[in-house]
Design a protein around this motif. Structure first.
Motif, PDB file in Angstrom:
ATOM      1  N   ARG A  67      53.085  65.014  46.320  1.00  8.55           N
ATOM      2  CA  ARG A  67      54.323  64.878  45.541  1.00  8.55           C
ATOM      3  C   ARG A  67      55.252  63.884  46.246  1.00  8.55           C
ATOM      4  O   ARG A  67      55.907  63.063  45.601  1.00  8.55           O
ATOM      5  CB  ARG A  67      54.979  66.257  45.425  1.00  8.55           C
ATOM      6  N   ALA A  92      58.138  55.490  43.699  1.00  7.96           N
ATOM      7  CA  ALA A  92      59.242  55.074  42.837  1.00  7.96           C
ATOM      8  C   ALA A  92      60.350  54.378  43.620  1.00  7.96           C
ATOM      9  O   ALA A  92      61.286  53.871  43.029  1.00  7.96           O
ATOM     10  CB  ALA A  92      59.801  56.295  42.101  1.00  7.96           C
ATOM     11  N   THR A 130      60.428  47.124  48.871  1.00 10.52           N
ATOM     12  CA  THR A 130      60.675  45.743  49.294  1.00 10.52           C
ATOM     13  C   THR A 130      62.154  45.557  49.640  1.00 10.52           C
ATOM     14  O   THR A 130      62.506  44.882  50.600  1.00 10.52           O
ATOM     15  CB  THR A 130      60.278  44.780  48.173  1.00 10.52           C
ATOM     16  N   LEU A 172      51.600  38.505  52.046  1.00 10.20           N
ATOM     17  CA  LEU A 172      52.440  38.094  50.920  1.00 10.20           C
ATOM     18  C   LEU A 172      53.888  38.530  51.137  1.00 10.20           C
ATOM     19  O   LEU A 172      54.825  37.758  50.927  1.00 10.20           O
ATOM     20  CB  LEU A 172      51.883  38.755  49.654  1.00 10.20           C
ATOM     21  N   ALA A 231      55.504  36.465  53.858  1.00  9.85           N
ATOM     22  CA  ALA A 231      55.828  35.118  53.388  1.00  9.85           C
ATOM     23  C   ALA A 231      57.034  35.153  52.457  1.00  9.85           C
ATOM     24  O   ALA A 231      57.899  34.277  52.500  1.00  9.85           O
ATOM     25  CB  ALA A 231      54.624  34.514  52.672  1.00  9.85           C
ATOM     26  N   PHE A 232      57.090  36.204  51.638  1.00 12.46           N
ATOM     27  CA  PHE A 232      58.234  36.378  50.732  1.00 12.46           C
ATOM     28  C   PHE A 232      59.538  36.489  51.526  1.00 12.46           C
ATOM     29  O   PHE A 232      60.519  35.811  51.241  1.00 12.46           O
ATOM     30  CB  PHE A 232      57.976  37.624  49.881  1.00 12.46           C
ATOM     31  N   PHE A 269      48.031  28.863  52.648  1.00 16.56           N
ATOM     32  CA  PHE A 269      48.358  30.248  52.297  1.00 16.56           C
ATOM     33  C   PHE A 269      47.554  30.705  51.080  1.00 16.56           C
ATOM     34  O   PHE A 269      46.971  31.789  51.075  1.00 16.56           O
ATOM     35  CB  PHE A 269      49.864  30.349  52.028  1.00 16.56           C
ATOM     36  N   SER A 270      47.513  29.866  50.033  1.00 24.55           N
ATOM     37  CA  SER A 270      46.802  30.266  48.818  1.00 24.55           C
ATOM     38  C   SER A 270      45.301  30.424  49.073  1.00 24.55           C
ATOM     39  O   SER A 270      44.677  31.344  48.552  1.00 24.55           O
ATOM     40  CB  SER A 270      47.036  29.245  47.706  1.00 24.55           C
ATOM     41  N   LEU A 315      44.745  33.748  50.737  1.00 19.82           N
ATOM     42  CA  LEU A 315      44.818  34.843  49.770  1.00 19.82           C
ATOM     43  C   LEU A 315      43.541  34.904  48.937  1.00 19.82           C
ATOM     44  O   LEU A 315      42.973  35.973  48.713  1.00 19.82           O
ATOM     45  CB  LEU A 315      46.002  34.641  48.823  1.00 19.82           C
ATOM     46  N   LEU A 316      43.082  33.736  48.492  1.00 18.80           N
ATOM     47  CA  LEU A 316      41.879  33.667  47.668  1.00 18.80           C
ATOM     48  C   LEU A 316      40.685  34.262  48.413  1.00 18.80           C
ATOM     49  O   LEU A 316      39.964  35.119  47.896  1.00 18.80           O
ATOM     50  CB  LEU A 316      41.619  32.202  47.307  1.00 18.80           C
ATOM     51  N   ASN A 349      40.993  38.032  48.901  1.00 18.66           N
ATOM     52  CA  ASN A 349      40.778  38.774  47.660  1.00 18.66           C
ATOM     53  C   ASN A 349      39.311  38.810  47.277  1.00 18.66           C
ATOM     54  O   ASN A 349      38.788  39.849  46.864  1.00 18.66           O
ATOM     55  CB  ASN A 349      41.604  38.160  46.524  1.00 18.66           C
ATOM     56  N   PHE A 350      38.625  37.669  47.422  1.00 17.66           N
ATOM     57  CA  PHE A 350      37.180  37.641  47.131  1.00 17.66           C
ATOM     58  C   PHE A 350      36.435  38.612  48.028  1.00 17.66           C
ATOM     59  O   PHE A 350      35.591  39.383  47.575  1.00 17.66           O
ATOM     60  CB  PHE A 350      36.629  36.231  47.335  1.00 17.66           C
ATOM     61  N   ASP A 390      37.249  42.288  47.042  1.00 19.03           N
ATOM     62  CA  ASP A 390      36.553  42.680  45.804  1.00 19.03           C
ATOM     63  C   ASP A 390      35.064  42.851  46.059  1.00 19.03           C
ATOM     64  O   ASP A 390      34.438  43.787  45.563  1.00 19.03           O
ATOM     65  CB  ASP A 390      36.771  41.624  44.712  1.00 19.03           C
ATOM     66  N   ARG A 429      34.317  46.036  47.884  1.00 18.93           N
ATOM     67  CA  ARG A 429      34.457  47.188  47.004  1.00 18.93           C
ATOM     68  C   ARG A 429      33.222  47.321  46.127  1.00 18.93           C
ATOM     69  O   ARG A 429      32.669  48.414  45.973  1.00 18.93           O
ATOM     70  CB  ARG A 429      35.709  47.028  46.144  1.00 18.93           C
ATOM     71  N   LYS A 471      30.219  48.451  36.314  1.00 19.98           N
ATOM     72  CA  LYS A 471      30.977  48.565  35.066  1.00 19.98           C
ATOM     73  C   LYS A 471      31.082  47.250  34.320  1.00 19.98           C
ATOM     74  O   LYS A 471      31.393  46.253  34.920  1.00 19.98           O
ATOM     75  CB  LYS A 471      32.371  49.071  35.359  1.00 19.98           C
TER      76      LYS A 471
END
Lengths: 306, 292
Positions: free
Chosen positions: B127, B134, B138, B223, B226-227, B267-268, B271-272, B275-276, B279, B282, B292
């Motif tokens: 809980r 919520a 950030t 991310l 960097a933000f 940076f991009s 991230l790429l 992420n690859f 994924d 996983r 699936k």
């Protein structure tokens, strides 16, 4: 339905209280007060200013006053803009951010749903790989990378848009695209995933057996069921749009609340920062509630159990 | 389909070896892993390969475009951009890895404890996580940076402290499932204490799941850093990070677009790749999901 709304609103109160308290304690834990400048104020002036804002009182009294004011939606005076209260500043700046956020949401939904449905209509086809490849690229272009890039290409090199400012209607295009495309990429991946899950379920076969054509079964029956995951993602999307607006409004010089919050944070205008954090938290809770309602509307099974 | 092939050709492989095989056949994941490793190696060994001082100013040579002596050009103070991008990458990767480590420790212990105790403790702890989801975290991280100053350690601790929720939820679910398995029960019947079960049975069986979500957490942490740096709330000079370099590049992109392009690209691409890889991990470790 009414029960769901009531329960959610009741839950929101303790959450807002936690947010307000954490933010209050953090702001008061700061070493150095808001009136410590590089050229120090004369001590008696500083004391008078602090007394004016109630900063000389014990912490617990300040906290009580803060909560009492909060309950009546009075967020106190801004330190940086004397004569303005925080709620007046928010009311002044937020409509601009809201407009930008709504347009960004429209972009995200059109791009995300469009690419996701297109990809899922024929899995592992070139169109699927193309749409999903673009989505991956989108996920790797966060707002603070995409905003300067779009600005450079479309405003500076091609001269299609104004580089700065927020006067005419066309000025919203680049900011809304920047904000929207990033979340559109996430929505595209989500839509594709849940469409692929739904398309093999029994009711799809039933719909086809009863004579619904592919596009009718696909667009009407499957999409309605697959939308659920997209709608649940809208809560986090709104939170992300808020933080994204800090970047986009800064880069494109848009006079919205996001840019204002960042400059208030850099200026240590604590009442402004505190008030905005509580306001943003309330906004996120409200959007989560709206997402829940939309979910209940899409899925009748959720309505009963509320 | 891939599973049938696995069974026909190598019926005796352990699940872990099968997962490894699936990962190696996933071209995107392999490319991602190689790319990220190359970038990381370049950043951390960059000082030896490209021995220019990232802080050395050469004002007569400010804002010069990419050339042989400065392959990525120079910035407004005449500092070599290649050296700056490598230095920024070190900070970005360090924050990403350390922040992930912080979130990993909190998330794994919170989730395992909650799942293991079960009952009311579990209900209460979950809980709390629902409520925490919520909260606008950030904004709290930004507030922390404003209040306590932009210190390097604070950045990854603060980011790590807000990124553990998903990890805790997943670990808790897996722990609940593992708890029911007969080998855990047998171990308990044979007198193994809670700590031993944690170490011998829970952690090894959770390792795969933890690895997946750790890999997916690294880009999230990078991310967020960097933000913050982009808004001027992240790392402080003389340190720099990719977000900080992108901020500087955005200001001068008209005169010197290379200041924006190279850090953004680095940076991009990171991230790429991450992420690859995430994924792919996983899909490899959880084939039911991948099918699936």
């Amino acid at each position: 339905m009414a029960r769901l709304i009531f329960r959610r609103l009741l839950e929101a109160i303790p959450i807002l209280w936690i947010v307000a308290t954490l933010a209050f304690l953090l702001a008061r834990a700061a070493p150095g007060g808001p009136f410590d400048r590089e050229s120090p104020l004369p001590p008696e002036v500083k004391a008078a200013v602090e007394a004016h804002y109630g900063l000389d009182k014990p912490l617990i009294e300040q906290y009580g006053a803060f909560l009492k004011n909060l309950a009546t939606a009075n967020l106190g005076p801004s330190y940086k803009y004397p004569g303005w209260s925080v709620q007046e500043l928010i009311a002044d700046k937020f409509p601009v951010s809201l407009e930008l956020g709504l347009w960004a949401l429209v972009v995200a939904l059109i791009v995300g749903l469009g690419a996701g449905l297109l990809a899922a209509s024929r899995p592992n086809s070139p169109r699927d790989h193309g749409a999903m490849g673009l989505a991956v690229v989108g996920i790797c272009l966060p707002t603070f990378v995409l905003a300067p890039l779009l600005l450079w290409v479309f405003a500076i090199k091609l001269g299609w848009f104004n580089a700065m400012g927020y006067a005419s209607g066309a000025d919203i295009v680049l900011p809304a695209l920047t904000l929207g495309l990033y979340f559109g990429a996430f929505i595209a991946r989500l839509t594709r995933g849940s469409m692929l899950e739904v398309r093999n379920q029994d009711f799809m076969r039933t719909a086809r057996a009863k004579g619904a054509g592919f596009s009718r079964a696909y667009l009407l029956h499957a999409t309605r069921n697959a939308l659920g995951s997209v709608v649940s993602y809208l809560g986090p999307t709104v939170a992300g749009l808020l933080t994204g607006s800090f970047v986009v409004e800064t880069v494109f010089q848009i006079p919205g609340l996001g840019r204002f919050f960042v400059s208030a944070a850099l200026d240590r205008d604590y009442p402004m920062v505190l008030g905005t954090v509580v306001f943003y938290a309330a906004l996120i809770l409200l959007c989560n509630l709206l997402a829940d309602l939309a979910l209940a509307w899409l899925n009748p099974r959720l309505r009963k159990n509320g | 389909m891939a599973d049938t092939r696995d069974m026909l050709s190598a019926p005796s492989l352990s699940p872990r070896a099968q997962a490894w095989g699936r990962l190696r056949r996933n071209k995107a994941a392999v490319a991602g892993a190689v790319g990220v490793c190359v970038l990381m190696a370049a950043c951390f060994l960059g000082g030896f390969l490209w021995p220019q001082d990232p802080a050395a100013q050469e004002l007569s040579n400010a804002l010069s475009s990419p050339s042989l002596s400065h392959p990525l050009g120079t910035d407004a103070l005449g500092r070599d951009m290649l050296a700056r991008v490598l230095q920024g990458g070190r900070v970005s990767f360090a924050v990403g890895l350390l922040g992930t480590a912080v979130s990993l420790v909190i998330g794994v212990f919170y989730g395992m404890f909650s799942g293991w105790r079960g009952g009311r403790t579990d209900a209460l702890m979950m809980r709390l996580i629902d409520i925490a989801y919520a909260l606008p975290f950030t904004l709290f991280v930004m507030l922390l940076m404003v209040v306590f100053g932009r210190q390097f350690w604070l950045i990854f601790v603060a980011i790590g402290a807000v990124q553990w929720l998903t990890m805790a939820r997943i670990v808790r679910g897996e722990t609940l499932a593992l708890k029911q398995r007969s080998f855990v029960e047998a171990s308990r019947v044979l007198g193994q204490n809670g700590r031993g079960i944690f170490k011998k049975h829970l952690l090894p069986n959770l390792a795969g799941t933890i690895a997946i979500y750790a890999t997916l957490t690294v880009p999230t942490v990078m991310l967020l850093e960097a933000f913050l740096s982009f808004l001027g709330l992240g790392v402080q000079a003389p340190l720099t990070s990719w977000g900080d370099l992108i901020k500087d590049g955005a200001v001068l992109m008209e005169e010197a677009p290379w200041l924006l392009i190279f850090p953004s690209l680095a940076f991009s691409l990171t991230l790429l790749g991450l992420n690859f890889l995430g994924d792919g991990l996983r899909d490899a470790l959880d084939p039911r999901r991948g099918e699936k």
